[in-house]
Design an enzyme around this catalytic site. Structure first.
Site, mmCIF file in Angstrom:
data_model
loop_
_atom_site.group_PDB
_atom_site.id
_atom_site.type_symbol
_atom_site.label_atom_id
_atom_site.label_comp_id
_atom_site.label_asym_id
_atom_site.label_seq_id
_atom_site.Cartn_x
_atom_site.Cartn_y
_atom_site.Cartn_z
ATOM 1 N N CYS A 1 109.499 31.134 37.786
ATOM 2 C CA CYS A 1 110.297 31.367 38.819
ATOM 3 C C CYS A 1 111.190 29.961 38.984
ATOM 4 O O CYS A 1 112.500 30.147 38.504
ATOM 5 C CB CYS A 1 109.523 31.295 40.299
HETATM 6 N N1 LIG Z 1 104.563 35.155 38.890
HETATM 7 C C1 LIG Z 1 105.292 34.837 40.058
HETATM 8 O O1 LIG Z 1 104.581 33.904 40.640
HETATM 9 C C2 LIG Z 1 106.132 35.332 40.730
HETATM 10 C C3 LIG Z 1 106.596 34.939 42.151
HETATM 11 C C4 LIG Z 1 107.648 35.423 42.786
HETATM 12 C C5 LIG Z 1 108.606 36.325 42.028
HETATM 13 N N2 LIG Z 1 108.323 36.640 40.745
HETATM 14 C C6 LIG Z 1 109.210 37.469 40.102
HETATM 15 O O2 LIG Z 1 108.644 38.964 39.817
HETATM 16 C C7 LIG Z 1 109.022 39.416 39.092
HETATM 17 C C8 LIG Z 1 107.981 39.861 38.129
HETATM 18 O O3 LIG Z 1 107.401 38.531 37.543
HETATM 19 P P1 LIG Z 1 105.802 38.689 37.140
HETATM 20 O O4 LIG Z 1 105.342 37.333 37.142
HETATM 21 O O5 LIG Z 1 104.883 39.903 37.796
HETATM 22 O O6 LIG Z 1 106.160 39.190 35.858
HETATM 23 P P2 LIG Z 1 104.777 39.612 34.703
HETATM 24 O O7 LIG Z 1 105.310 39.438 33.157
HETATM 25 O O8 LIG Z 1 103.480 39.218 35.077
HETATM 26 O O9 LIG Z 1 104.755 41.219 34.801
HETATM 27 C C9 LIG Z 1 105.790 42.199 34.829
HETATM 28 C C10 LIG Z 1 105.021 43.528 34.082
HETATM 29 O O10 LIG Z 1 106.257 44.335 33.879
HETATM 30 C C11 LIG Z 1 106.067 45.124 32.742
HETATM 31 N N3 LIG Z 1 107.251 45.700 32.472
HETATM 32 C C12 LIG Z 1 108.113 45.323 31.643
HETATM 33 N N4 LIG Z 1 109.111 46.115 31.235
HETATM 34 C C13 LIG Z 1 108.776 47.386 31.906
HETATM 35 C C14 LIG Z 1 109.329 48.472 32.215
HETATM 36 N N5 LIG Z 1 110.632 48.621 31.502
HETATM 37 N N6 LIG Z 1 108.954 49.311 32.736
HETATM 38 C C15 LIG Z 1 107.478 49.155 33.466
HETATM 39 N N7 LIG Z 1 106.958 47.889 33.486
HETATM 40 C C16 LIG Z 1 107.615 46.961 32.821
HETATM 41 C C17 LIG Z 1 105.120 44.120 32.033
HETATM 42 O O11 LIG Z 1 104.322 44.671 30.978
HETATM 43 C C18 LIG Z 1 104.281 43.434 32.954
HETATM 44 O O12 LIG Z 1 103.057 43.912 33.079
HETATM 45 C C19 LIG Z 1 109.996 38.744 38.244
HETATM 46 O O13 LIG Z 1 111.428 39.054 38.674
HETATM 47 C C20 LIG Z 1 109.647 37.327 38.898
HETATM 48 O O14 LIG Z 1 110.879 36.324 38.958
HETATM 49 C C21 LIG Z 1 107.334 36.194 39.897
#
Ligand SMILES: NC(=O)c1ccc[n+]([C@@H]2O[C@H](COP(=O)([O-])OP(=O)(O)OC[C@H]3O[C@@H](n4cnc5c(N)ncnc54)[C@H](O)[C@@H]3O)[C@@H](O)[C@H]2O)c1
Length: 456
Positions: A272
């Protein structure tokens, strides 16, 4: 259509989906399933789907027991996008990284929208949760669905943006009890979004558009990035001036109004804080607006690993050693304490910088058993006498609370502490160097007892 959806959401009888079951999506899916919804998870990672199907979790904040309790009952993870055709609502939680050029990489969102166009049926509520620049929901989802189908937002399908604020590892605030900002493409969209999310989350904060909701998330993370940049700069200044920055910050934090503490470190990490402000400044440039705060903070924070490298070199130099040929033991590889997330971790960059300079680098992290360094897999070593004895320098890069720092201090020859974990150590022999100034003399006991400075 709207009334029927409202009823389903309020009664908990809807079929809902989550696309992307990572740090954000999995906890969301679990909350929805615990509420009683029939939940379909869709993720392209067959490895993760296999783990879930065995009733196990790969996200630290979700236990195996939580997955076990819902899997196959009302939680059905898989990689088949055709389930979209039977869903009442779907939340999108896919990654939004930066390309090598530091531009937003929205290809994951685009890939999902392609599937929505293919499978979505009339009357579906779509909620984007991935962090992104203002305008994304409108430009990349609404416009594309309206162009490629006969559906109209607010009439034939419903669309919201709701940023995820989850802080992995936070024991106090989780998906359920962190207030959730939500904006709709139209009024009916917002009404439905609030109905769904308020049925399983404690506190919803409705806002008047998807762009406002998108901007909220970027303000929050830009605020953090800028303030961390400020304390990192202050820290480098304190180093020059021989003032303990940590003590300054803790004392300033006793002010009951108008100040909140941020702490320095060897850089910023996670999915983030290092990325989100870049989304905002990229979009702002399209309006001929240049975000100087964002660029400056990113510059200061991005240079911290190199600053740490230089301090490590100075410590070795003072002890008649060079980085080249030295054995350097890094403690902590995750980007922050007590979690296993390596994304953008400054410790990784420090590892590579030291290696590039010819050091023999090894690491210990109780949460990270290995990581990929190019084609090579690097494994965490034991925190034991041998590995500490071997090290010319121990670099404390992450302050995991399970590490026995008294042991580390007593056994190591030289320590570079970038997290102030050695604050209570009386360093008479110059064994410890602190990022952010020197350790000062202790306060007299009677003064210490009356101190109102809370430890970090
Ligand atoms: N990790 C955090 O602390 C956090 C906090 C707030 C917001 N976010 C935001 O949330 C979003 C997700 O982050 P995250 O940390 O969960 O990421 P992550 O990488 O942990 O999870 C994302 C998931 O999406 C899957 N994926 C990728 N492409 C795909 C597709 N086309 N169809 C289906 N699944 C698909 C991946 O395999 C993965 O399991 C990002 O935009 C991030 O900026 C993350």
């Amino acid at each position: 259509m709207k009334e029927s959806l409202l009823n389903k959401f309020e009664s908990g009888n809807a079929r809902v989906g989550v696309i992307g079951l990572g740090y954000v999506g999995l906890p969301l899916a679990v909350e929805m399933a615990q509420k009683g919804f029939e939940v379909y998870g869709i993720d392209v990672s067959t490895e993760k789907m296999d783990i879930l199907s065995k009733g196990k979790s790969y996200v630290m904040d979700i236990s195996d027991e939580q997955v076990e309790a819902i899997i196959g009952k009302n939680f059905f993870p898989g990689d088949d996008f055709s389930v979209l055709s039977k869903l009442d609502a779907v939340s999108i939680c896919v990654p939004t990284p930066l390309a090598k050029t530091k531009e937003p990489d929205v290809s994951y969102i685009n890939a999902v929208v392609e599937k929505l166009v293919q499978y979505m049926t009339e009357g579906t509520l779509v909620v984007l949760e991935s962090t992104t620049y203002p305008g994304t929901t409108d430009e990349l989802i609404k416009a594309v669905i309206e162009e490629q189908t006969s559906f109209r937002a607010g009439e034939d399908f419903f669309l919201c943006f709701s940023p995820e604020r989850v802080d992995p590892g936070n024991q106090q605030f989780n998906t359920k009890n962190t207030p959730k900002v939500l904006g709709g493409a139209t009024k009916p969209c917002l009404e439905l979004g609030v109905a769904l999310y308020s049925s399983f989350l404690e506190n919803i904060v409705p806002v008047s558009s998807t762009s406002v909701a998108e901007m909220v998330k970027l303000l929050e993370n830009t605020f953090r990035s800028v303030n961390i940049g400020l304390v990192n700069e202050l820290t480098m200044m304190c180093d020059r001036m021989g003032i303990n920055a940590w003590e300054v910050i803790d004392a300033a934090a006793t002010k009951p109004f108008g100040y909140m503490p941020f702490y320095p470190g060897p850089g910023i990490g996670g999915h983030c804080i290092p990325l989100d402000p870049a989304y905002l400044s990229w979009k702002a440039k399209m309006f001929n607006f240049y975000n100087r705060f964002i660029e400056l903070a990113s510059d200061v924070n991005g240079n911290m690993p190199r600053y740490a490298l230089n301090q490590a070199a100075d410590i070795l130099n003072d002890n008649e050693k060079s980085i080249k040929g030295s054995k350097i033991f890094i403690l902590g590889m995750a980007y922050k304490k007590n979690i296993d997330d390596l994304r953008e971790s400054p410790a990784l960059e420090i590892y590579r910088l030291l290696e590039d300079k010819g050091a023999h680098v090894y690491y210990h992290d109780p949460f990270v058993s290995s990581f990929k360094n190019g084609d090579e897999v690097v494994y965490s070593v034991e925190l034991n006498d041998q590995n500490l004895d071997d090290a010319d320098l121990v670099v404390i890069a992450t302050d995991h609370t399970t590490v026995d720092y008294d042991y580390v201090i007593s056994r190591s020859k030289l320590i570079y502490d970038t997290r102030n974990v050695t604050k209570n150590y009386k360093d008479s022999k110059g064994k410890v160097t602190l990022l952010g100034g020197q350790q000062n003399f202790d306060l007299p006991t009677n003064v210490e007892e009356n101190s109102s400075v809370n430890p970090k």
